[in-house]
Design a protein around this motif. Structure first.
Motif, short mmCIF file in Angstrom:
data_model
loop_
_atom_site.label_atom_id
_atom_site.label_comp_id
_atom_site.label_asym_id
_atom_site.label_seq_id
_atom_site.Cartn_x
_atom_site.Cartn_y
_atom_site.Cartn_z
N ASP A 50 -13.13 15.27 20.71
CA ASP A 50 -14.10 14.30 20.23
C ASP A 50 -14.65 14.84 18.91
O ASP A 50 -15.06 16.00 18.82
CB ASP A 50 -15.23 14.15 21.25
CG ASP A 50 -16.19 13.03 20.91
OD1 ASP A 50 -16.47 12.84 19.70
OD2 ASP A 50 -16.68 12.36 21.83
N HIS A 52 -17.36 14.56 17.57
CA HIS A 52 -18.73 15.08 17.62
C HIS A 52 -18.75 16.59 17.82
O HIS A 52 -19.73 17.25 17.46
CB HIS A 52 -19.52 14.38 18.72
CG HIS A 52 -19.77 12.92 18.45
ND1 HIS A 52 -18.84 11.95 18.72
CD2 HIS A 52 -20.84 12.30 17.92
CE1 HIS A 52 -19.34 10.77 18.38
NE2 HIS A 52 -20.55 10.94 17.88
N GLN A 53 -17.66 17.14 18.37
CA GLN A 53 -17.58 18.60 18.55
C GLN A 53 -17.52 19.34 17.22
O GLN A 53 -17.77 20.55 17.16
CB GLN A 53 -16.33 18.96 19.36
CG GLN A 53 -16.28 18.40 20.76
CD GLN A 53 -14.95 18.66 21.42
OE1 GLN A 53 -14.17 17.76 21.68
NE2 GLN A 53 -14.66 19.93 21.69
N VAL A 68 -21.95 8.90 13.48
CA VAL A 68 -21.85 9.36 14.87
C VAL A 68 -22.35 8.28 15.83
O VAL A 68 -23.03 7.34 15.43
CB VAL A 68 -22.68 10.64 15.09
CG1 VAL A 68 -22.09 11.82 14.34
CG2 VAL A 68 -24.14 10.42 14.67
N SER A 69 -22.01 8.46 17.11
CA SER A 69 -22.53 7.58 18.14
C SER A 69 -23.50 8.31 19.06
O SER A 69 -23.93 7.75 20.07
CB SER A 69 -21.38 6.99 18.97
OG SER A 69 -20.63 8.02 19.59
N GLN A 70 -23.85 9.53 18.73
CA GLN A 70 -24.86 10.29 19.46
C GLN A 70 -25.61 11.16 18.47
O GLN A 70 -25.06 11.58 17.46
CB GLN A 70 -24.22 11.14 20.56
CG GLN A 70 -23.21 12.15 20.07
CD GLN A 70 -22.39 12.76 21.19
OE1 GLN A 70 -21.80 12.07 22.02
NE2 GLN A 70 -22.36 14.09 21.25
N ALA A 71 -26.88 11.41 18.76
CA ALA A 71 -27.74 12.15 17.83
C ALA A 71 -27.20 13.57 17.61
O ALA A 71 -26.74 14.23 18.54
CB ALA A 71 -29.16 12.20 18.36
N VAL A 72 -27.28 14.02 16.36
CA VAL A 72 -26.84 15.37 15.99
C VAL A 72 -27.84 15.94 15.00
O VAL A 72 -28.71 15.23 14.49
CB VAL A 72 -25.43 15.34 15.35
CG1 VAL A 72 -24.39 14.85 16.34
CG2 VAL A 72 -25.42 14.48 14.09
N HIS A 76 -27.67 11.76 9.52
CA HIS A 76 -26.57 11.03 10.13
C HIS A 76 -26.91 9.55 10.28
O HIS A 76 -28.08 9.16 10.24
CB HIS A 76 -26.18 11.63 11.48
CG HIS A 76 -27.26 11.62 12.52
ND1 HIS A 76 -28.24 12.58 12.58
CD2 HIS A 76 -27.51 10.76 13.55
CE1 HIS A 76 -29.05 12.34 13.59
NE2 HIS A 76 -28.63 11.22 14.20
N LEU A 78 -26.42 6.62 12.96
CA LEU A 78 -26.14 6.45 14.38
C LEU A 78 -25.65 5.03 14.63
O LEU A 78 -26.32 4.05 14.26
CB LEU A 78 -27.41 6.73 15.18
CG LEU A 78 -27.28 6.79 16.71
CD1 LEU A 78 -26.38 7.94 17.13
CD2 LEU A 78 -28.67 6.93 17.35
N ALA A 80 -23.23 2.39 17.53
CA ALA A 80 -22.83 2.27 18.93
C ALA A 80 -21.37 2.66 19.13
O ALA A 80 -20.99 3.19 20.17
CB ALA A 80 -23.07 0.84 19.42
N ASP A 81 -20.53 2.40 18.10
CA ASP A 81 -19.08 2.57 18.22
C ASP A 81 -18.55 3.07 16.89
O ASP A 81 -18.54 2.32 15.91
CB ASP A 81 -18.45 1.22 18.60
CG ASP A 81 -16.96 1.30 18.85
OD1 ASP A 81 -16.25 1.98 18.09
OD2 ASP A 81 -16.49 0.65 19.81
#
Length: 463
Positions: A50, A52-53, A68-72, A76, A78, A80-81
């Motif tokens: 993924d 995000h890693q 991204v689709s998740q907070a980092v 960034h 953000l 959904a897809d």
């Protein structure tokens, strides 16, 4: 450097939310190894890894922001897809670009033709030509290539590939080309599509995205010419054929040039041009005619296109040539390791057979993938091309090449290897000064590793 995207533009295109400070980016990548300072990193999901890693690695490499689709941590956007957001960026990039877009597909030769066409247009309009890099031609590669397109590009040359029906239709509606070019129809992907007619239909989907007044460019020298013409007529304002005989763009004369390439006089729709091709092989004559047909269609300069063809070097994995050291002298290694199907195998073997002043001709061949139930028959069918090329020694990689060995029936010296490492060891033992070696297989076989190993990191390469 002018910003490719601002964070506000990305938010507007994707409907995402900016977290952290606003930013500008000068490039876009979804491979963290390609990140340079000022790039946007797109954290694509994957079946193995993924994206995000790799956000932290991308930021450490200088990424100005990430999608991204998740907070980092770090600036960034953000969404959904992520894949859908990248596609939305592609749509906006295409909307804001006011230049001319050329789409390229085909069973063989599409990447080489794309590179040659981009080089020809670059000569005409320096620093204003955008193109797909590498073979980024699928459902993720095409959106990425579009998202990377500068808004002030005068030309864009975008490659589209497929494994199944319907895939090019989706891609071409993103690309919306003014010119759509099919290089050739061959049996690549026949495992998935079932017949040559189905392959032709799948390639012809490229015409569905043509802009009004669009031009379709199709090969004359295919049994499926009429099928392609019928498909093109539904979508194209104008159709141009290239190849031999009565084609709109054809070679009046083509002879071997002193540099090993070809000297060609071509008849085009409105003119004639004489030019030299640096690349070797009859297939490059066909590629060059397709390029000139497209150059003429967009009104660019044919003379400078000819200069680009004369100076174009080999592409990694697609004909790049290396003069490598061996005890007592050097030998030639021709790297065709990126891809293979029956048509390209025959073409490159013929080109090897035409090499002058060589001691022996050696071919390291691996399997052609996605041939389905026809695989054994099509591999065996290479025997005629091997004989006609005057191959002195074959190294066949993988058990799937056994049908070719059987078809040769002892006519040629054959060694068998299980994989790239075995093949490299065999080649190192037999190669001598003055030999010419061709390396070709489908990319998944990994013969690029053999090339790198023989060339020692390619420190002694020559094109």
């Amino acid at each position: 450097m002018t910003a490719l995207w601002t964070s506000d533009e990305i938010v507007a295109a994707t409907g995402g939310k900016l977290i952290g400070a606003s930013f500008e980016v000068v490039g876009v990548a979804f491979d963290s190894r390609e990140i340079e300072p000022g790039f946007l990193f797109v954290a694509m999901p994957g079946t193995v890894y993924d994206g995000h890693q790799f956000v932290a690695k991308a930021i450490a490499s200088g990424a100005a922001g990430v999608l991204v689709s998740q907070a980092v941590d770090g600036p960034h956007i953000l969404v959904a897809d992520v894949p859908a957001a990248l596609t939305a960026m592609a749509v906006e990039a295409r909307r804001r670009m006011k230049g001319t877009v050329l789409g390229v597909t085909g069973s063989v030769g599409k990447t080489s033709t794309k590179e040659a066409l981009a080089a020809a247009l670059e000569r005409f309009s320096p620093h204003k030509v955008h193109r797909s890099v590498k073979s980024y031609n699928n459902h993720t590669g095409v959106p990425l290539s579009l998202a990377r397109m500068p808004r002030d590009s005068r030309y864009a040359v975008l490659e589209m590939g497929m494994n199944n029906a319907g895939e090019i239709a989706a891609l071409t509606r993103l690309v919306r080309p003014h010119v759509a070019l099919i290089t050739a129809i061959a049996s690549a992907h026949i495992e998935n599509l079932g017949s040559m007619e189905a392959i032709a239909d799948a390639k012809a989907e490229i015409f569905e995205g043509l802009e009004p007044d669009g031009v379709a460019i199709i090969p004359e020298d295919t049994p499926h010419r009429d099928r392609l013409l019928k498909a093109a007529r539904r979508w194209a304002d104008r159709i141009v054929t290239f190849g031999s005989g009565e084609a709109d763009v054809s070679a009046l004369h083509a002879v071997r040039a002193d540099n090993g390439g070809s000297l060609v006089t071509a008849r085009l729709v409105e003119s004639e041009v004489t030019y030299t091709i640096a690349q070797r092989g009859d297939h490059w004559v066909s590629n060059s005619l397709a390029v000139l047909a497209a150059v003429e269609a967009v009104g660019a300069d044919l003379a400078v296109a000819g200069l680009a063809l004369a100076e174009m070097g080999g592409l990694k994995g697609r004909g790049e040539r290396h003069m490598l050291d061996v005890d007592g002298g050097q030998y030639l290694l021709i790297d065709e390791s990126y891809n293979a199907n029956p048509a390209s195998m025959a073409a490159t073997l013929k080109s090897l057979g035409a090499e002058r002043d060589v001691k022996r001709r050696i071919a390291v061949l691996g399997p052609m993938r996605e041939l389905g139930e026809k695989a054994a028959e099509l591999h065996a069918g290479l025997a005629e091309a091997v004989r006609e090329a005057g191959i002195d020694h074959l190294i066949l990689v993988h058990a799937d090449m056994r049908p070719l060995e059987d078809a040769l029936d002892g006519d040629i010296i054959v060694d068998r290897a299980e994989g790239p490492d075995d093949a490299a060891e065999l080649l190192a033992r037999i190669v001598e000064p003055g030999d010419a070696v061709l390396v070709k297989a489908s990319n998944s076989i990994g013969l690029a590793k053999l090339v790198e190993r023989m060339a020692g990191g390619l420190a002694t390469c020559s094109t």
